[in-house]
Design a protein around this motif. Structure first.
Motif, PDB file in Angstrom:
ATOM      1  N   ALA A  72       0.820  -1.214   0.000  1.00  0.00           N
ATOM      2  CA  ALA A  72       0.000   0.000   0.000  1.00  0.00           C
ATOM      3  C   ALA A  72       0.858   1.270   0.000  1.00  0.00           C
ATOM      4  O   ALA A  72       0.525   2.241  -0.684  1.00  0.00           O
ATOM      5  CB  ALA A  72      -0.951   0.005   1.199  1.00  0.00           C
ATOM      6  N   ARG A  85       0.836   4.020  -2.886  1.00  0.00           N
ATOM      7  CA  ARG A  85       0.489   5.413  -2.592  1.00  0.00           C
ATOM      8  C   ARG A  85       1.536   6.358  -3.158  1.00  0.00           C
ATOM      9  O   ARG A  85       1.210   7.358  -3.806  1.00  0.00           O
ATOM     10  CB  ARG A  85       0.346   5.628  -1.079  1.00  0.00           C
ATOM     11  CG  ARG A  85      -0.089   7.039  -0.697  1.00  0.00           C
ATOM     12  CD  ARG A  85      -0.093   7.239   0.802  1.00  0.00           C
ATOM     13  NE  ARG A  85       1.237   7.198   1.363  1.00  0.00           N
ATOM     14  CZ  ARG A  85       2.123   8.204   1.298  1.00  0.00           C
ATOM     15  NH1 ARG A  85       1.831   9.327   0.670  1.00  0.00           N
ATOM     16  NH2 ARG A  85       3.315   8.092   1.852  1.00  0.00           N
ATOM     17  N   GLN A  92      -7.396   9.269  -6.858  1.00  0.00           N
ATOM     18  CA  GLN A  92      -8.277   8.264  -6.255  1.00  0.00           C
ATOM     19  C   GLN A  92      -7.486   7.038  -5.813  1.00  0.00           C
ATOM     20  O   GLN A  92      -7.724   6.485  -4.731  1.00  0.00           O
ATOM     21  CB  GLN A  92      -9.359   7.850  -7.247  1.00  0.00           C
ATOM     22  CG  GLN A  92     -10.382   8.928  -7.547  1.00  0.00           C
ATOM     23  CD  GLN A  92     -11.341   8.484  -8.630  1.00  0.00           C
ATOM     24  OE1 GLN A  92     -11.824   7.359  -8.627  1.00  0.00           O
ATOM     25  NE2 GLN A  92     -11.624   9.374  -9.572  1.00  0.00           N
ATOM     26  N   GLU A 148      -5.476   7.853  -2.689  1.00  0.00           N
ATOM     27  CA  GLU A 148      -6.328   7.863  -1.500  1.00  0.00           C
ATOM     28  C   GLU A 148      -6.725   6.452  -1.074  1.00  0.00           C
ATOM     29  O   GLU A 148      -6.752   6.146   0.124  1.00  0.00           O
ATOM     30  CB  GLU A 148      -7.559   8.733  -1.746  1.00  0.00           C
ATOM     31  CG  GLU A 148      -7.201  10.206  -1.850  1.00  0.00           C
ATOM     32  CD  GLU A 148      -8.343  11.091  -2.330  1.00  0.00           C
ATOM     33  OE1 GLU A 148      -9.452  10.573  -2.604  1.00  0.00           O
ATOM     34  OE2 GLU A 148      -8.122  12.301  -2.455  1.00  0.00           O
ATOM     35  N   ALA A 149      -7.023   5.587  -2.033  1.00  0.00           N
ATOM     36  CA  ALA A 149      -7.355   4.196  -1.703  1.00  0.00           C
ATOM     37  C   ALA A 149      -6.168   3.514  -1.029  1.00  0.00           C
ATOM     38  O   ALA A 149      -6.334   2.785  -0.043  1.00  0.00           O
ATOM     39  CB  ALA A 149      -7.782   3.439  -2.957  1.00  0.00           C
ATOM     40  N   ARG A 154      -5.683   4.686   2.529  1.00  0.00           N
ATOM     41  CA  ARG A 154      -6.666   4.052   3.428  1.00  0.00           C
ATOM     42  C   ARG A 154      -6.493   2.529   3.470  1.00  0.00           C
ATOM     43  O   ARG A 154      -7.243   1.853   4.175  1.00  0.00           O
ATOM     44  CB  ARG A 154      -8.081   4.397   2.980  1.00  0.00           C
ATOM     45  CG  ARG A 154      -8.438   5.872   3.106  1.00  0.00           C
ATOM     46  CD  ARG A 154      -9.913   6.141   2.825  1.00  0.00           C
ATOM     47  NE  ARG A 154     -10.373   5.577   1.560  1.00  0.00           N
ATOM     48  CZ  ARG A 154     -10.390   6.226   0.383  1.00  0.00           C
ATOM     49  NH1 ARG A 154      -9.990   7.471   0.316  1.00  0.00           N
ATOM     50  NH2 ARG A 154     -10.818   5.620  -0.713  1.00  0.00           N
ATOM     51  N   GLU A 155      -5.528   2.037   2.683  1.00  0.00           N
ATOM     52  CA  GLU A 155      -5.261   0.607   2.563  1.00  0.00           C
ATOM     53  C   GLU A 155      -6.494  -0.164   2.103  1.00  0.00           C
ATOM     54  O   GLU A 155      -6.729  -1.295   2.523  1.00  0.00           O
ATOM     55  CB  GLU A 155      -4.655   0.053   3.850  1.00  0.00           C
ATOM     56  CG  GLU A 155      -3.303   0.675   4.163  1.00  0.00           C
ATOM     57  CD  GLU A 155      -2.559   0.009   5.289  1.00  0.00           C
ATOM     58  OE1 GLU A 155      -2.998  -1.051   5.778  1.00  0.00           O
ATOM     59  OE2 GLU A 155      -1.514   0.557   5.685  1.00  0.00           O
ATOM     60  N   GLN A 156      -7.265   0.447   1.213  1.00  0.00           N
ATOM     61  CA  GLN A 156      -8.432  -0.194   0.607  1.00  0.00           C
ATOM     62  C   GLN A 156      -7.987  -0.833  -0.712  1.00  0.00           C
ATOM     63  O   GLN A 156      -8.316  -0.358  -1.799  1.00  0.00           O
ATOM     64  CB  GLN A 156      -9.552   0.816   0.388  1.00  0.00           C
ATOM     65  CG  GLN A 156     -10.116   1.355   1.682  1.00  0.00           C
ATOM     66  CD  GLN A 156     -11.192   2.405   1.454  1.00  0.00           C
ATOM     67  OE1 GLN A 156     -11.149   3.158   0.488  1.00  0.00           O
ATOM     68  NE2 GLN A 156     -12.139   2.460   2.361  1.00  0.00           N
ATOM     69  N   LEU A 157      -7.258  -1.908  -0.588  1.00  0.00           N
ATOM     70  CA  LEU A 157      -6.624  -2.516  -1.750  1.00  0.00           C
ATOM     71  C   LEU A 157      -7.615  -3.243  -2.664  1.00  0.00           C
ATOM     72  O   LEU A 157      -7.281  -3.560  -3.804  1.00  0.00           O
ATOM     73  CB  LEU A 157      -5.489  -3.435  -1.314  1.00  0.00           C
ATOM     74  CG  LEU A 157      -4.364  -2.738  -0.530  1.00  0.00           C
ATOM     75  CD1 LEU A 157      -3.231  -3.699  -0.233  1.00  0.00           C
ATOM     76  CD2 LEU A 157      -3.840  -1.519  -1.280  1.00  0.00           C
ATOM     77  N   ASP A 158      -8.830  -3.483  -2.186  1.00  0.00           N
ATOM     78  CA  ASP A 158      -9.848  -4.095  -3.043  1.00  0.00           C
ATOM     79  C   ASP A 158     -10.222  -3.171  -4.195  1.00  0.00           C
ATOM     80  O   ASP A 158     -10.641  -3.641  -5.261  1.00  0.00           O
ATOM     81  CB  ASP A 158     -11.109  -4.441  -2.240  1.00  0.00           C
ATOM     82  CG  ASP A 158     -10.875  -5.588  -1.264  1.00  0.00           C
ATOM     83  OD1 ASP A 158      -9.862  -6.301  -1.409  1.00  0.00           O
ATOM     84  OD2 ASP A 158     -11.715  -5.772  -0.363  1.00  0.00           O
ATOM     85  N   ASP A 159     -10.106  -1.868  -3.985  1.00  0.00           N
ATOM     86  CA  ASP A 159     -10.446  -0.880  -5.020  1.00  0.00           C
ATOM     87  C   ASP A 159      -9.339  -0.716  -6.068  1.00  0.00           C
ATOM     88  O   ASP A 159      -9.573  -0.157  -7.136  1.00  0.00           O
ATOM     89  CB  ASP A 159     -10.685   0.501  -4.382  1.00  0.00           C
ATOM     90  CG  ASP A 159     -11.846   0.494  -3.396  1.00  0.00           C
ATOM     91  OD1 ASP A 159     -12.670  -0.429  -3.451  1.00  0.00           O
ATOM     92  OD2 ASP A 159     -11.917   1.430  -2.576  1.00  0.00           O
TER      93      ASP A 159
END
Length: 116
Positions: free
Chosen positions: A49, A53, A77, A80-81, A84-89
């Motif tokens: 992540a 980033r 985007q 930002e993902a 937030r460590e939203q690696l699914d996105d």
């Protein structure tokens, strides 16, 4: 050039500032962007992540400086993902970035042709 992909005012400003070196700037952006995309994909594959980033942030700045507004927004985007460590996105965002860069590459190559 379509406004949704490239900001004509930014390109005009770059032409004024860079003068004869403007075509070199276009070539450099395209070469650097290919490398930046490779960094994004590698970071995604390793699920890193932080690296993702940083790579997205760097690509965002480059795109913004070159007037590639939609591409810069997609990189933002992704940044930002990753923050937030939203690696699914991430896979869908990288796919969008790759598609948009393919369009930008065509537009910049067409722009480059004007200076041959």
């Amino acid at each position: 050039m379509p406004d949704s992909h490239l900001d004509a005012a930014v390109l005009a400003s770059l032409q004024d500032v860079m003068e004869d070196e403007y075509p070199v700037l276009l070539d450099t952006f395209l070469t650097d962007s290919d490398e930046r995309l490779r960094h994004l994909v590698a970071a995604r594959q390793s699920a890193d992540a932080q690296a993702l980033r940083l790579a997205a942030h760097s690509f965002k700045g480059s795109c913004s400086n070159m007037g590639a507004v939609l591409l810069a927004n997609l990189c933002k985007q992704l940044e930002e993902a990753a923050r937030r460590e939203q690696l699914d996105d991430v896979p869908a965002l990288i796919e969008q970035i790759e598609r948009e860069f393919a369009i930008v590459r065509i537009l910049f190559r067409a722009e480059r042709q004007r200076y041959r």
